[in-house]
Design an enzyme around this catalytic site. Structure first.
Site, PDB file in Angstrom:
ATOM      1  N   GLY A  71      35.280  23.747  62.770  1.00  0.00           N
ATOM      2  CA  GLY A  71      36.209  22.974  61.951  1.00  0.00           C
ATOM      3  C   GLY A  71      35.494  22.287  60.794  1.00  0.00           C
ATOM      4  CD  GLN A 178      41.660  17.024  67.956  1.00  0.00           C
ATOM      5  OE1 GLN A 178      42.322  17.448  68.906  1.00  0.00           O
ATOM      6  NE2 GLN A 178      40.352  16.843  68.055  1.00  0.00           N
ATOM      7  CB  THR A 236      26.287  39.294  60.888  1.00  0.00           C
ATOM      8  OG1 THR A 236      25.448  39.973  59.948  1.00  0.00           O
ATOM      9  CG2 THR A 236      26.811  40.281  61.920  1.00  0.00           C
ATOM     10  CB  CYS A 324      26.636   3.864  70.341  1.00  0.00           C
ATOM     11  SG  CYS A 324      25.246   2.803  70.644  1.00  0.00           S
TER      12      CYS A 324
HETATM   13  C1  LIG Z   1      40.361  16.294  63.288  1.00  0.00           C
HETATM   14  C2  LIG Z   1      39.056  17.004  63.423  1.00  0.00           C
HETATM   15  N1  LIG Z   1      38.522  17.625  62.363  1.00  0.00           N
HETATM   16  C3  LIG Z   1      37.374  18.294  62.422  1.00  0.00           C
HETATM   17  C4  LIG Z   1      36.655  18.358  63.599  1.00  0.00           C
HETATM   18  C5  LIG Z   1      35.364  19.109  63.614  1.00  0.00           C
HETATM   19  O1  LIG Z   1      35.523  20.325  64.297  1.00  0.00           O
HETATM   20  P1  LIG Z   1      34.229  21.099  64.837  1.00  0.00           P
HETATM   21  O2  LIG Z   1      33.756  20.350  66.024  1.00  0.00           O
HETATM   22  O3  LIG Z   1      34.733  22.463  65.185  1.00  0.00           O
HETATM   23  O4  LIG Z   1      33.263  21.123  63.729  1.00  0.00           O
HETATM   24  C6  LIG Z   1      37.144  17.704  64.732  1.00  0.00           C
HETATM   25  C7  LIG Z   1      36.368  17.691  65.984  1.00  0.00           C
HETATM   26  O5  LIG Z   1      36.478  16.792  66.780  1.00  0.00           O
HETATM   27  C8  LIG Z   1      38.382  17.022  64.658  1.00  0.00           C
HETATM   28  O6  LIG Z   1      38.904  16.385  65.707  1.00  0.00           O
END
Ligand SMILES: Cc1ncc(COP(=O)(O)O)c(C=O)c1O
Length: 394
Positions: A71, A178, A236, A324
């Site tokens: 993500g 999410q 790849t 933290c």
């Molecule tokens: C809203 C949101 N965006 C982006 C990410 C990042 O995704 P990834 O862990 O696949 O890099 C997360 C991961 O917790 C997320 O909750």
């Protein structure tokens, strides 16, 4: 000890059906999909199928799907593609409650020649769309607003936002990491230009993601290399994981109705059980517009980390709303942006469920949590003085 896993917004279990489809691509079918021989060619066929499955889940066409490593890469690719494609525009709009994948990149760009507007949210984690309308200008290159918040589950009105941004002529990206798989998403109905998703949030493995790029959107690759992904992302392909993501998307599409309703009723049972059994507990975020699996609950005058450690003794896994940082416990930027009082933000816990959770697990949490909070409050120097304090519930 049995694990009660209620931390599915952090990551999910790989579905057995997903794993089963992936396994052959580690040994028997290890060809490179770009190879000329048919050994590799058969793999390319499976990549095509995976792309179709991902596209189907979000109402896109397969050529609008770009596989990435996660993500975070999808978010970075989208924002960087927009600014590289519109070099004359120097304004970026986002919110104060984004995941660090967007928030920290925008802060970084803010230090490198861009003007960034971080839109505030209200006490319930909601955006003011009039505020968004006012900040948009001909200089706005990209607006990046998450579909659903990872901590509170609050869902933003992405359709209205996307329409507004389109009318103003800026690129609209949404981090739907999410949201995908938890609520219906249809790119045929909503004018989003780019959308990020991540495999490990929907029962595919870690290390695979995708970026939807609407046909006609100006694009510039983030990873420059080979011709893979139509020249939009060199490297790849992570074949087994892409196939796993495709299968996971097919499965979650089946679960969007009944199974997600069941998850929602478990979440509601958990939330109501906790609120009933524990005084001075409150739900963070708009309870009407929320992901079906998520609840963020604050327990006044206790530390989230202490709650997590004590739940851990019973095998219960959840997350706290604190991070933290350099030795000091800071409440999350999301809860701070919502104006959650300091004493409550420190003691906030996120429970996030999945289709694999069972009712007896919810009963177990509802039974174990009240004595944990009671014990911690007995140790809290502030609790005794506050017993008569009124808590504002959202
Ligand atoms: C809203 C949101 N965006 C982006 C990410 C990042 O995704 P990834 O862990 O696949 O890099 C997360 C991961 O917790 C997320 O909750």
């Amino acid at each position: 000890m049995k694990v009660i896993y209620a931390d599915n917004n952090a990551t999910t279990q790989v579905a057995p059906e997903v794993l089963e489809e992936m396994v052959p691509y580690f040994h028997d079918l290890y060809g490179n999909p770009s190879s000329m021989h048919s050994f590799g060619g058969q793999v390319a066929g499976r990549l095509k199928e995976a792309r179709e499955r991902v596209a189907r889940l979000i109402g896109a066409t397969p050529d609008e799907i770009l596989f990435t490593s996660c993500g975070t890469e999808s978010d970075n690719t989208a924002i960087r593609a927009a600014i590289a494609s519109h070099p004359e525009k120097k304004h970026i709009v986002t919110t104060r409650v984004e995941h660090p994948a967007v928030k920290n990149l925008c802060e970084h760009l803010g230090r490198h020649g861009y003007r960034v507007t971080f839109l505030p949210v209200d006490r319930h984690g909601r955006l003011d769309l009039e505020h968004l309308r006012k900040v948009l200008s001909s200089d706005t290159c990209i607006v990046s607003i998450m579909w659903a918040n990872n901590e509170t589950g609050v869902i933003f009105p992405i359709k209205e936002i996307a329409q507004m941004v389109r009318e103003r002529g800026s690129v609209f990206h949404t981090d739907a990491v999410q949201a995908v798989g938890k609520i219906p998403i249809d790119m045929g109905q909503i004018p989003v230009d780019m959308l990020s998703l991540s495999g490990h949030k929907l029962h595919a493995p870690k290390g695979i993601g995708a970026l939807y790029v609407r046909k006609g959107t100006k694009f510039s690759p983030f990873l420059i290399g080979g011709h893979q992904e139509g020249g939009r992302r060199g490297g790849t392909e992570n074949v087994a994981s892409i196939i796993g993501l495709g299968k996971a998307c097919e499965l979650v599409l089946e679960h969007l109705g009944d199974e997600n309703e069941r998850v929602k009723s478990l979440r509601d049972k958990l939330e109501n059980g906790i609120l009933k059994g524990i005084p001075s507990a409150m739900v963070n975020g708009d309870r009407e517009h929320r992901l079906p699996n998520t609840t963020s609950i604050s327990f006044e005058y206790v530390e989230g980390e202490a709650i997590l450690l004590m739940m851990n003794e019973f095998g219960i896994c959840a997350s706290s709303g604190s991070a933290c940082t350099s030795g000091s416990l800071e409440p999350s930027h999301v809860l701070r942006a919502m104006g959650v009082p300091f004493t409550a933000a420190h003691g906030s816990i996120r429970f996030s469920l999945s289709i694999y959770n069972k009712e007896e697990e919810i009963d177990f949490i509802i039974e174990k949590l009240p004595p944990i909070i009671e014990r911690l409050r007995e140790l809290s120097p502030f609790w005794g003085e506050s017993k008569t304090a009124t808590i504002v519930c959202s």
